[in-house]
Design an enzyme around this catalytic site. Structure first.
Site, short mmCIF file in Angstrom:
data_model
loop_
_atom_site.label_atom_id
_atom_site.label_comp_id
_atom_site.label_asym_id
_atom_site.label_seq_id
_atom_site.Cartn_x
_atom_site.Cartn_y
_atom_site.Cartn_z
NE ARG A 195 -2.17 -0.79 3.69
CZ ARG A 195 -1.82 0.06 4.55
NH1 ARG A 195 -2.11 1.56 3.90
NH2 ARG A 195 -1.18 -0.11 5.68
CE LYS A 246 -6.13 -4.13 4.05
NZ LYS A 246 -6.77 -4.68 4.86
CG HIS A 274 -7.97 -4.56 9.71
ND1 HIS A 274 -6.68 -4.00 9.78
CD2 HIS A 274 -8.03 -5.40 8.58
CE1 HIS A 274 -5.75 -4.55 9.04
NE2 HIS A 274 -6.40 -5.61 8.24
CB SER A 305 -0.27 -6.42 7.22
OG SER A 305 -1.36 -6.18 6.42
CE LYS A 309 -5.57 -8.95 10.44
NZ LYS A 309 -6.19 -9.29 9.05
CB THR A 310 -3.98 -14.21 7.39
OG1 THR A 310 -4.47 -12.96 7.08
CG2 THR A 310 -4.41 -15.49 6.37
CG ASP A 366 -8.17 -8.13 6.28
OD1 ASP A 366 -7.40 -8.12 7.05
OD2 ASP A 366 -8.05 -7.32 5.17
NE ARG A 374 -0.38 -8.70 1.78
CZ ARG A 374 -0.72 -8.50 2.72
NH1 ARG A 374 -1.79 -9.50 3.12
NH2 ARG A 374 -0.48 -7.67 3.65
#
Length: 563
Positions: free
Chosen positions: A91, A233, A252, A270, A274-275, A289, A354
């Site tokens: 980003r 996003k 989020h 990120s 989390k994932t 997410d 990704r």
């Protein structure tokens, strides 16, 4: 030249070729992939005219075929489509803007992340975009955001690239044939990465990349960046604004549930895990997410997952590993030239490699992606200072405090310019995507925690025994054991003691975890150095929280001791 060095040279040649193909505008003048006339699908209402071909909701194989035919990607050995995004591999937060207009002027929390741009400058950029798409092929994805039919919103993504349209197809909720026939877009995103901004002549922007949201028109332009995450996003940012008007808390976070339907949420920026932690083979994945918490429970905003691939392994992330197959889209993953085999340990392009895939690529995913009110909430942080406990229980006020603080360490590659972990505070674990004040979202969270008796744990997936560069990162097997204990109720009867500086409640024992790991101070060789480092981080918390002028006193008091 040795065989190894030859392969490495071929790999570099491939990366240069892939980026060259992606950025080569001459590809837009290639022979059309179809000579059949197509309808406009209402694009003229957006001022989009004189385009060459319009493809709407193409199938996965066709989108892959179009990408391959244009030389904009290759098939990897695992079957996934692999593309490179050139200069922007993450980003670009300094290039995101919100149009200052009657809808947004009084409501948006203007700051360094919610940067205003005038309607005149938005109109100028939009005219550039309308001019740019003339004579080009466009790809439309019409679908939805929001797994709960009561709160879902129609989304239209218009892409210059078929690979980015594949991304949209996999990340958002795909319509049935009947739903597609009657689809109405509440949000529209026009993604034209080949259109580069000109800061000198396009007022209000900072570089060739620009992501501009107009809340009144529910319209977003993404230009100059080939990183597909900007599309995702941008839509999330709109949901963070409009869902609050429906008494839905946008979050989020990841979400999953056990066999009995008990739901858990995982917050974290990120790279905090989390994932990985939410894709648990023993639990069913709701989403990885972005979610909403309504009066009926939680629901996923998306129809897919966007996971990091750096150092991905079949042993530690089996579900993600198996999800990378035909139909998935890999971004900036290094491939061996000869065999097209991904090397997830190679960060020569970026640490932010990704992969995008639909949620039903996870074998135990919840479809439709809805769940009940969460029993447990996990806040994930990667503490580069090495002072936070690996797991601690929070009171409601502490949960609101840490939610508003959103402390973690930015990990390499997540944003441009980040090459090693860096301490940061991102309110609500997603401040770049929150148009409103953090106190609005925190009050909504606190009310829900109270109403449903939800427990909140702070889990540190960062360092122990010293700061980054000295200590070691917590073993993922220990983190998994701590998270499992929190979710399964194994900590309900364990004794907790308050941390002397951060006040959070630290358990004396966790099944499957050495007791010495639980006390961060005991893992340091120099206890006095630990105290000094912990107090330094506490002062950072207190200093950061001063910006929340409207926070209630009891929430402020729940923070750490800075003295």
């Amino acid at each position: 030249m040795t065989q190894q060095s030859s392969a490495y040279q071929d790999k570099n040649d491939y990366q240069e070729l892939a980026v060259d193909k992606l950025l080569n505008k001459d590809l837009d003048d290639t022979e059309a992939l179809s000579n059949e006339p197509t309808p406009t699908y209402g694009l003229e209402s957006l001022g989009i005219k004189n385009v060459r071909h319009i493809y709407r909701n193409l199938s996965i194989p066709k989108l892959i075929e179009h990408t391959l035919a244009r030389g904009q990607g290759v098939l990897a050995s695992n079957g996934a489509l692999s593309v490179q995004t050139g200069k922007y591999t993450g980003r670009s937060p300094n290039d995101k803007f919100i149009v200052e207009e009657p809808t947004s002027k009084e409501e948006v929390h203007w700051n360094k992340l919610n940067v205003p741009i005038s309607e005149a400058n938005f109109d100028l950029l939009y005219r550039h975009a309308l001019s740019y798409v003339q004579g080009r092929d466009l790809y439309i994805f019409d679908g939805f955001v929001g797994g709960d039919p009561k709160h879902r919103m129609g989304v239209r993504i218009i892409n210059e690239l078929p690979s980015q349209n594949l991304f949209s197809h996999q990340l958002f909720i795909r319509p049935s044939e009947e739903e597609l026939a009657h689809h109405k877009a509440d949000f529209t995103v026009l993604a034209v990465p080949g259109l580069k901004g000109d800061p000198e002549n396009d007022g209000g922007i900072n570089s060739e990349a620009f992501i501009v949201a107009h809340l009144g028109k529910k319209l977003i332009i993404v230009g100059g960046s080939y990183y597909a995450g900007e599309i995702k996003k941008s839509v999330f940012s709109l949901m963070n604004y409009f869902m609050t008007k429906r008494d839905v808390l946008p979050m989020h976070c990841s979400a999953n549930m056990d066999a009995k339907g008990n739901t858990a949420l995982f917050f974290g920026l990120s790279g905090t895990g989390k994932t990985t932690l939410s894709a648990d083979p023993e639990r069913r994945l709701i989403g990885d997410d972005e979610h909403g918490w309504s009066k009926d429970g939680i629901f996923n905003f998306e129809g897919g997952c966007y996971a990091k691939t750096i150092r991905l392994s079949k042993e530690n992330e089996p579900q993600i590993w198996e999800a990378i197959r035909f139909g998935s889209l890999m971004e900036n993953v290094v491939l061996d030239w000869a065999e097209r085999t991904p090397d997830y340990d190679d960060d020569s392009i970026t640490e932010n490699g990704r992969v995008a895939y639909p949620i039903d690529y996870i074998p135990n995913a919840v479809v439709p992606s809805v769940g009940g009110h969460p029993n447990t909430v996990i806040f994930l942080t990667a503490d580069a200072f090495g002072v936070l406990p690996p797991i601690s229980l929070l009171t409601k006020e502490q949960a609101m405090y840490h939610f508003m603080s959103g402390y973690t360490s930015k990990l390499a590659g997540t944003e441009r310019g980040i090459t090693e972990p860096e301490a940061t505070f991102s309110a609500c674990f997603g401040k770049p995507f929150l148009p409103l004040s953090a106190t609005v979202y925190a009050e909504m969270l606190g009310e829900r925690l109270d109403r449903h008796g939800t427990k909140v744990y702070l889990v540190n997936t960062g360092w122990s025994g010293g700061p980054y560069g000295v200590g070691q990162r917590f073993a993922i097997k220990h983190t998994r054991a701590m998270v499992s204990a929190a979710l399964n109720g194994q900590l309900d009867d364990v004794k907790f003691n308050p941390h002397p500086i951060f006040k959070v409640l630290v358990p004396e024992s966790v099944p499957g975890v050495p007791s010495q790991v639980l006390d961060p101070k005991s893992t340091w060789n120099n206890p006095a150095a630990y105290d000094q480092q912990a107090k330094d981080l506490a002062r950072r918390f207190v200093q950061n929280f001063k910006r929340f002028e409207t926070a209630r006193e009891e929430v402020i008091a729940a923070g750490p001791c800075a003295d």
